[in-house]
Design an enzyme around this catalytic site. Sequence first.
Site, mmCIF file in Angstrom:
data_model
loop_
_atom_site.group_PDB
_atom_site.id
_atom_site.type_symbol
_atom_site.label_atom_id
_atom_site.label_comp_id
_atom_site.label_asym_id
_atom_site.label_seq_id
_atom_site.Cartn_x
_atom_site.Cartn_y
_atom_site.Cartn_z
ATOM 1 N N ARG A 63 -25.813 26.122 29.676
ATOM 2 C CA ARG A 63 -26.086 26.148 31.032
ATOM 3 C C ARG A 63 -25.488 27.550 31.450
ATOM 4 N NH1 ARG A 63 -25.076 20.917 29.988
ATOM 5 N NH2 ARG A 63 -23.025 21.180 30.191
ATOM 6 N N GLU A 100 -14.159 18.029 25.301
ATOM 7 C CA GLU A 100 -13.783 16.511 25.447
ATOM 8 C C GLU A 100 -13.962 15.363 24.819
ATOM 9 O OE1 GLU A 100 -15.212 18.833 29.278
ATOM 10 O OE2 GLU A 100 -15.140 19.108 26.959
#
Length: 182
Positions: A63, A100
């Site tokens: 992105r 994460e």
Amino acid sequence: MPSATFDLKALIRPVPDFPKPGVIFRDITPLFQSPRGLRHVADAFIERYVETEFSHIGAMDARGFLIGSIIAHQLNKPLILFRKQGKLPADVLAEGYQTEYGEAFLEVHADSLCEGDSVLIFDDLIATGGTLLAATKLVRRMGAQVFEAAAIIDLPELGGSQRLNEAGVPTFCLTEFSLSER
């Protein structure tokens, strides 16, 4: 910066429990589906960086490529791609980092930068800072420096911007979300 009359957050869709339960994913696809929204975001970054001194723009897979390529084009700067492992065809430098959700590797072509180059690095969002910190290490291994790390979104509770600042990398984000914000 986006004006007070423009609601950037309204173009960032919260997706609860993706990619795992308890996580609110910040989906920027509605932003890219809005010509006005995308123009507003691009203009904000261009205004911030148009008169600054750096030599390259680095964009994170995937992105970060979207906004990084627009800004590189508008500022007439070379674009460096930082890719997920195994996606680049020539000699690469690789750096492991924690996400994460686990461990990953970031790669860049080994000949992308030279000593003395200065890179503005882009991603869509700063969470733990792992991707941008890995990119910073890769930039420094090539003898270059990171001018700043920029993103559309910051998730300050995850500490990524703080980690980048502690590593000597200033950060800039257009907006931020708390972890519980819908």
